[in-house]
Write a protein that holds these residues in place. Sequence first.
Motif, PDB file in Angstrom:
ATOM      1  N   GLU A  12     -32.442  31.005  39.169  1.00 50.47           N
ATOM      2  CA  GLU A  12     -32.505  30.304  37.886  1.00 50.47           C
ATOM      3  C   GLU A  12     -33.525  30.939  36.962  1.00 50.47           C
ATOM      4  O   GLU A  12     -33.293  31.142  35.782  1.00 50.47           O
ATOM      5  CB  GLU A  12     -32.932  28.853  38.119  1.00 50.47           C
ATOM      6  N   ARG A  13     -34.664  31.252  37.549  1.00 51.63           N
ATOM      7  CA  ARG A  13     -35.727  31.833  36.762  1.00 51.63           C
ATOM      8  C   ARG A  13     -35.316  33.211  36.230  1.00 51.63           C
ATOM      9  O   ARG A  13     -35.659  33.581  35.106  1.00 51.63           O
ATOM     10  CB  ARG A  13     -36.959  31.962  37.649  1.00 51.63           C
ATOM     11  N   LEU A  14     -34.581  33.973  37.031  1.00 48.00           N
ATOM     12  CA  LEU A  14     -34.142  35.296  36.594  1.00 48.00           C
ATOM     13  C   LEU A  14     -33.184  35.198  35.421  1.00 48.00           C
ATOM     14  O   LEU A  14     -33.277  35.982  34.471  1.00 48.00           O
ATOM     15  CB  LEU A  14     -33.471  36.038  37.748  1.00 48.00           C
ATOM     16  N   LEU A  15     -32.286  34.234  35.471  1.00 49.09           N
ATOM     17  CA  LEU A  15     -31.369  34.047  34.350  1.00 49.09           C
ATOM     18  C   LEU A  15     -32.161  33.778  33.079  1.00 49.09           C
ATOM     19  O   LEU A  15     -31.885  34.336  32.018  1.00 49.09           O
ATOM     20  CB  LEU A  15     -30.407  32.886  34.629  1.00 49.09           C
ATOM     21  N   ALA A  16     -33.178  32.920  33.198  1.00 55.23           N
ATOM     22  CA  ALA A  16     -33.997  32.585  32.032  1.00 55.23           C
ATOM     23  C   ALA A  16     -34.783  33.803  31.559  1.00 55.23           C
ATOM     24  O   ALA A  16     -34.945  34.018  30.347  1.00 55.23           O
ATOM     25  CB  ALA A  16     -34.949  31.443  32.382  1.00 55.23           C
ATOM     26  N   THR A  17     -35.265  34.605  32.502  1.00 56.91           N
ATOM     27  CA  THR A  17     -36.049  35.778  32.115  1.00 56.91           C
ATOM     28  C   THR A  17     -35.173  36.815  31.412  1.00 56.91           C
ATOM     29  O   THR A  17     -35.582  37.417  30.425  1.00 56.91           O
ATOM     30  CB  THR A  17     -36.723  36.410  33.348  1.00 56.91           C
ATOM     31  N   LEU A  39     -33.700  39.440  26.396  1.00 58.78           N
ATOM     32  CA  LEU A  39     -32.679  39.706  25.379  1.00 58.78           C
ATOM     33  C   LEU A  39     -33.161  39.296  23.998  1.00 58.78           C
ATOM     34  O   LEU A  39     -32.909  39.982  23.012  1.00 58.78           O
ATOM     35  CB  LEU A  39     -31.398  38.937  25.719  1.00 58.78           C
ATOM     36  N   ALA A  40     -33.864  38.180  23.947  1.00 57.66           N
ATOM     37  CA  ALA A  40     -34.329  37.665  22.661  1.00 57.66           C
ATOM     38  C   ALA A  40     -35.288  38.633  21.979  1.00 57.66           C
ATOM     39  O   ALA A  40     -35.403  38.662  20.761  1.00 57.66           O
ATOM     40  CB  ALA A  40     -34.996  36.310  22.861  1.00 57.66           C
ATOM     41  N   LYS A  41     -35.958  39.452  22.791  1.00 54.62           N
ATOM     42  CA  LYS A  41     -36.947  40.379  22.217  1.00 54.62           C
ATOM     43  C   LYS A  41     -36.309  41.463  21.375  1.00 54.62           C
ATOM     44  O   LYS A  41     -36.923  42.002  20.477  1.00 54.62           O
ATOM     45  CB  LYS A  41     -37.701  41.079  23.350  1.00 54.62           C
ATOM     46  N   ASN A  42     -35.103  41.871  21.738  1.00 51.50           N
ATOM     47  CA  ASN A  42     -34.559  43.056  21.113  1.00 51.50           C
ATOM     48  C   ASN A  42     -33.085  42.924  20.802  1.00 51.50           C
ATOM     49  O   ASN A  42     -32.669  42.871  19.646  1.00 51.50           O
ATOM     50  CB  ASN A  42     -34.810  44.252  22.044  1.00 51.50           C
ATOM     51  N   VAL A  43     -32.304  42.839  21.845  1.00 56.44           N
ATOM     52  CA  VAL A  43     -30.849  42.888  21.698  1.00 56.44           C
ATOM     53  C   VAL A  43     -30.329  41.821  20.745  1.00 56.44           C
ATOM     54  O   VAL A  43     -29.437  42.055  19.948  1.00 56.44           O
ATOM     55  CB  VAL A  43     -30.181  42.715  23.076  1.00 56.44           C
ATOM     56  N   LEU A  44     -30.899  40.624  20.828  1.00 55.89           N
ATOM     57  CA  LEU A  44     -30.373  39.528  20.024  1.00 55.89           C
ATOM     58  C   LEU A  44     -31.152  39.348  18.731  1.00 55.89           C
ATOM     59  O   LEU A  44     -30.825  38.509  17.923  1.00 55.89           O
ATOM     60  CB  LEU A  44     -30.420  38.229  20.838  1.00 55.89           C
ATOM     61  N   ARG A  45     -32.176  40.153  18.558  1.00 54.53           N
ATOM     62  CA  ARG A  45     -33.087  39.907  17.454  1.00 54.53           C
ATOM     63  C   ARG A  45     -32.503  40.296  16.101  1.00 54.53           C
ATOM     64  O   ARG A  45     -32.521  39.520  15.163  1.00 54.53           O
ATOM     65  CB  ARG A  45     -34.396  40.655  17.691  1.00 54.53           C
ATOM     66  N   ASP A  46     -31.976  41.525  16.012  1.00 53.24           N
ATOM     67  CA  ASP A  46     -31.586  42.058  14.706  1.00 53.24           C
ATOM     68  C   ASP A  46     -30.146  41.756  14.334  1.00 53.24           C
ATOM     69  O   ASP A  46     -29.646  42.206  13.334  1.00 53.24           O
ATOM     70  CB  ASP A  46     -31.772  43.583  14.685  1.00 53.24           C
ATOM     71  N   VAL A  47     -29.461  41.030  15.209  1.00 56.11           N
ATOM     72  CA  VAL A  47     -28.045  40.803  14.959  1.00 56.11           C
ATOM     73  C   VAL A  47     -27.843  39.395  14.434  1.00 56.11           C
ATOM     74  O   VAL A  47     -28.405  38.449  14.947  1.00 56.11           O
ATOM     75  CB  VAL A  47     -27.249  40.976  16.271  1.00 56.11           C
ATOM     76  N   ASP A  48     -27.045  39.274  13.396  1.00 60.82           N
ATOM     77  CA  ASP A  48     -26.722  37.944  12.882  1.00 60.82           C
ATOM     78  C   ASP A  48     -25.794  37.226  13.843  1.00 60.82           C
ATOM     79  O   ASP A  48     -24.912  37.828  14.435  1.00 60.82           O
ATOM     80  CB  ASP A  48     -26.036  38.047  11.530  1.00 60.82           C
ATOM     81  N   ALA A  49     -26.010  35.917  13.997  1.00 60.84           N
ATOM     82  CA  ALA A  49     -25.082  35.126  14.804  1.00 60.84           C
ATOM     83  C   ALA A  49     -23.739  35.104  14.084  1.00 60.84           C
ATOM     84  O   ALA A  49     -22.720  35.169  14.637  1.00 60.84           O
ATOM     85  CB  ALA A  49     -25.606  33.711  14.976  1.00 60.84           C
TER      86      ALA A  49
END
Lengths: 255, 394
Positions: B374-379, B384-394
């Motif tokens: 569970e913890r790994l999924l959260a990590t 992902l939030a740091k980079n991959v999902l940061r610059d992309v619009d939802a």
Amino acid sequence: MSELVIQDLQVSVDTEDGPKEILKGVTLTIKDGETHAIMGPNGSGKSTLAYSVAGHPKYTVTGGSVTLGGEDVLAMSVDERARAGLFLAMQYPVEVPGVSVANFLRTAKTAIDGEAPKLRTWVKDVNGVLGNLNLDPTFAQRSVNEGFSGGEKKRHEIAQLELLDPKVAILDETDSGLDIDALKIVSEGVNRFRAQEGKGVLLITHYTRILRYIQPDYVHVFVDGRVAEQGGPELADQLEAEGYDKYVKAAAARA
Amino acid sequence: MTVTDTARESVAASLEQDGVQSHLNPPPSYDLTDHPVPTGREEVWRFTPLKRLRGLLDGEPSAASLRWETELPGGVTLTEVTGDEAVGLGELGPNDRPSALAVAHAGGARLLDVPADLELDEPVVLHLHGESADDLVWGRLVVRIGAHARATVVINHTGSARYSAITTVLVGDGASVNVLTLQDWDDDAVHLGRDAIRVGRDASVRHTAISFGGDLVRLHANVEYAAPGGEAELLGLYFADEGQHLEHRLFADHNAPRTRSNVLYKGALQGEGAHTVWIGNVLIRKVAEGIETYEENRNLVLSDGCQADSVPNLEIETGEIEGAGHASATARFDDEQLFYLRSRGVSEKESRRLVVHGFFNDLIRKVGIPSIEERLLATVEAELAKNVLRDVDA
Ligand SMILES: Nc1ncnc2c1ncn2[C@@H]1O[C@H](COP(=O)(O)OP(=O)(O)OP(=O)(O)O)[C@@H](O)[C@H]1O
Ligand SMILES: [Mg+2]
């Protein structure tokens, strides 16, 4: 209103020797409730047409327009096109390791509808659709397209068609590689979709056999990046008897 | 989409029968002079930025310690023993300079003891916390799993330190053990670790290394067999961010017949200067007939400016084996996968998230410790939030 209008569409792909023109001006209109079949030789650009309408990044539109219900499709991102009501059943569906079919379907449905589906009815819907397509319930736990047989991949595409319920469906050789039973099952799925009010279908195929199950309103002959001829269902029978020869020769003479 | 497949192989089939040694894994020695200060040009050091070890290899003595907090289920003990006692217990000796220095300076060892036949439902958890990257810490641990015991041991590293540790896991006959080391350090930590496992007759062990934090982490996971029939699964998951160096070196020494090893490491990289190294080495000795081994490393490159080095290596001295194979691949986001998902209405951001979770999913499910999974999924989500999902619009 969900008319798909393709007007003078020109598309090229990047190759090592620079851009190569593949679609040389395609014009085609699918009105509400109509089913159109596209037939044509290998390499004539049928998949290119399908991918270009869906927005695959590999293809560059160099001219023409595509609208759905009057909206400019070419201005939309890939996912916006899907949310606007376009669906492409792919000739070669892509494997997505580690993502379960169940998770994928729910995520897609949520994206299309703008809200998560109601859990109870959703599970029933998914199981119903999978069952209709003769896919085992354990199928939902497998990774998307990973290790699926050719026929399972195609049935999975049609499961998505039924669950996501778009306005216009483009089916790229959904019949290829299917045995006769699977062909019937897949056709029934497409026909359930078509039976609804106002749904458009663009069916790309090499074989008339699927057209016996899914009756088209129009048939287009696709050669060398263009629609070379159009007619009613009888044109398919004529193609089966005579092949594409005369159209290919005519196209070569043009070039 | 760029895909580079590195499946380099060096098969040294003509090694001598006796005293064979793996060129990447020299035999252990407690003599510090056998472990000179590396220059960085050595095969085993060439991927590691030595400067960023911040003096760890100099071998300055230090009495500093990490703060240990433990969760010990009934029957399990953690005690201090002398260095000689550790050796007497069958410690697997140091085979590189950092581990030799840890032996020299740790001032004795800790012994984690799971008695024979004890079957644990709850994991043994060791929380090791460092206060500051200025602290130089030497660590020495022996984990002894008695015959036919069943146990899970989690070692959780947090905070910061300059830390070098040598760990031995002795797995008794017929025992079954799951060891997991989690590197959740602060940004400036330096961690050199050598885990070595000796697998008893018909025993099975799973070792998982999970590395997210730290400026530089370089870990060895070595496995050898005390008798035939042992089975080892070596797993790893890492996520390297901007400027991080995460290095995992595996060694399966098939020194007994009918033994098995299975290695699967998966990593993702994002941000300028993120660097991962995976060296998988398998030695199949002459006696090791009927063994089976497979090693695999996959890396997913999520942004420009990252480097993933991946070198599988197989040294075979006997042809009488069941199977030996390896695979290594480093790839960027697959455009076709993203297109497929997006063509179903899923936003670019969500598609990327699905692909990355999917990439790690099979590995996370193998870990076999629900709370950690569970913890790994959260990590992964947080990374992902740091980079991959940061610059992309939802
Ligand atoms: N990257 C590329 N470089 C060069 N040519 C390409 C590239 N991508 C596509 N093509 C060419 O574009 C043409 C049209 O391909 P497309 O897949 O659209 O054909 P198709 O009509 O769907 O054929 P089939 O019936 O075999 O599925 C083919 O000649 C193909 O080789
Ligand atoms: Mg095609």
